[in-house]
Design an enzyme around this catalytic site. Sequence first.
Site, PDB file in Angstrom:
ATOM      1  N   HIS A 124      30.082  27.983  -6.648  1.00 61.27           N
ATOM      2  CA  HIS A 124      29.448  26.976  -7.315  1.00 61.27           C
ATOM      3  C   HIS A 124      27.939  26.453  -7.287  1.00 61.27           C
ATOM      4  O   HIS A 124      27.447  25.662  -7.793  1.00 61.27           O
ATOM      5  CB  HIS A 124      30.352  25.843  -7.557  1.00 61.27           C
ATOM      6  CG  HIS A 124      31.543  25.819  -7.847  1.00 61.27           C
ATOM      7  ND1 HIS A 124      32.051  26.347  -9.120  1.00 61.27           N
ATOM      8  CD2 HIS A 124      32.715  25.760  -7.203  1.00 61.27           C
ATOM      9  CE1 HIS A 124      33.685  26.453  -9.099  1.00 61.27           C
ATOM     10  NE2 HIS A 124      34.037  26.141  -7.769  1.00 61.27           N
ATOM     11  N   HIS A 175      36.433  27.717 -12.807  1.00 64.52           N
ATOM     12  CA  HIS A 175      37.162  28.735 -12.100  1.00 64.52           C
ATOM     13  C   HIS A 175      37.726  29.870 -13.252  1.00 64.52           C
ATOM     14  O   HIS A 175      38.430  30.542 -12.831  1.00 64.52           O
ATOM     15  CB  HIS A 175      38.057  28.291 -11.219  1.00 64.52           C
ATOM     16  CG  HIS A 175      37.560  27.167 -10.489  1.00 64.52           C
ATOM     17  ND1 HIS A 175      38.052  25.598 -10.714  1.00 64.52           N
ATOM     18  CD2 HIS A 175      36.969  27.140  -9.333  1.00 64.52           C
ATOM     19  CE1 HIS A 175      37.528  25.181  -9.919  1.00 64.52           C
ATOM     20  NE2 HIS A 175      36.972  25.700  -8.940  1.00 64.52           N
TER      21      HIS A 175
END
Lengths: 336, 336
Positions: A57, A219
């Site tokens: 991330h 995700h």
Amino acid sequence: MKKFINDPTKVVDESLQGYVDAYPDVVEVLPDARVLIRKNKPSNPKVGVITGGGSGHKPAFLGYVGQGLCDAAAIGEIFAAPPADWIYKGIKKIDMGRGVICLYGNFSGDIMNFRMAKTLAEVDGIEVEEVIAKDDIASSPRENIENRRAVAGEVIMWKVGGAAAAEGMNIKEIKEVTSRAVLNTRSFGVGTFPCIIPATGKPSFKLEDNEMEFGIGHHGEPGIKKVQMKTADDTTAELMGYILEDLPFKNGDTVSVLINGLGATPLQELFIVNRKVTEILEKYKIKKLITYVGEYFTSLEMAGFSITLTKVDQEISRLILAKADSPMFKQFDLNK
Amino acid sequence: MKKFINDPTKVVDESLQGYVDAYPDVVEVLPDARVLIRKNKPSNPKVGVITGGGSGHKPAFLGYVGQGLCDAAAIGEIFAAPPADWIYKGIKKIDMGRGVICLYGNFSGDIMNFRMAKTLAEVDGIEVEEVIAKDDIASSPRENIENRRAVAGEVIMWKVGGAAAAEGMNIKEIKEVTSRAVLNTRSFGVGTFPCIIPATGKPSFKLEDNEMEFGIGHHGEPGIKKVQMKTADDTTAELMGYILEDLPFKNGDTVSVLINGLGATPLQELFIVNRKVTEILEKYKIKKLITYVGEYFTSLEMAGFSITLTKVDQEISRLILAKADSPMFKQFDLNK
């Protein structure tokens, strides 16, 4: 798989090493746990701020370890929570006697491990609190707001909580104002291309040509629907409709705006989105405190973006506008 | 074409509008030319700094208009030079009586138009100088160094020239130190996936699966060879070989490091590259002044990265470490 990696099992460690190599005066890694720690302690003891979560991330989570933000980030494998033991070691390391607040996202693995770490640290006499971001509207209906996932709203949580700690607030005060910021934050995202997890070499989801996923998670979790590509303006208007209605945001409110790229979407497009966001906010007579546009919380090379609005009051405004200085998030003091 | 745009012919204008909407206190657009201007003039007159070039490279060029960087950026269509008339209007707008320096990249369209603008401004009695970045090793052999294209080295040029102007140097001094920085800057890039130009909907180049282009330019210009994907370490070592040999950089030198993502390559991979860069610099006993890792000069959603090294002396170091504050490039004063 066209990735600049070496051994797929060493991606997280090697990337972390490269990060510390880039900013050796600012951060270091604990010797016995994959936790990034801020090196320069403030002169006055303050409440410690720890975050953490799965990798993939960037700039989250490690990029937000710095002044006016977080003091530590526990770093899991790609899209997987960091172990409780690491979080516990991070908490111990950053406690300056005033307690440690855990600011993380609403994912079951993270919750389990952060709470286990909290219990361990409390046994050592460290006061530990938590605030959990749950800003993703698409992940659960409003009636079950507690089930919502976190997306880019975490960045606003870190900004507010980190600034509150830097100001010298006590742990209860930080928890109160940061919780208030979280309660007033809403996000909604769309995805157009998946990312490839290095360990599997497989796309994280599938979409047809010219199709996008409305409400995608960080995700690649499915959203509320797959739709044909629309114009930037139509896409933005639909997203803003969900967001404005949910809190709701209304005439006279002041908001911070975060347009977050998921990885592969050009900044050029994010600014086209911001143009429409601005137009819509003006139409509803909602004032903007500050606008962030860029890649603040990505999903490797996923394409798409999210919009995050936070309704701010005077105190939250002050904390958002305060100075922050980490390698990946720098802001001069805008309260002056 | 999965892009968040409206009308492909309005991409640049709408994106620029979204940029000004995001930072209305910092920048504005000239009424009669697509030139972004810094709003808050410094209290003491200084030499004006203007840049510009084609669009599609965000945060370049417009993201570098701000304190300690550029005062204006003339904005062309995607991958196309801005007209001379716009550049001229930009020069006129930012001149504070001490002249204006043009800092841009070595592309024929930009050269033609910046020089025409220079001539027009000189007729008005404005002193105009220029420095042209030519940092891309792969674009021409060392014997024809004047033919080399610019890539991410432009960022270092703006940092040095912008800081020199902010310090109050006169135009000759700025030209001298910025030219020295450019002469001591070398870059080399690789590309793995093309970008899609909105107006055509077509990829900017073609590569086979598992193939990368060594020495790719910022517009997808071909490099020196197409090769099979290698590990991050092997790719980085080969790039660093070209770079170190070219200046050459050697034992005892100090360098600034810029690892620049071209658009779609995850930060995670850029840090893996930085790990190897650090290892190689340590092996050659070359010291690092500062490391920048991120997307500083992109090509829409192209995948790949470049490495830029600048050999620094005391003066260039001071200018690189100076404060900078634009919406897309913020750095606290590191000379303190």
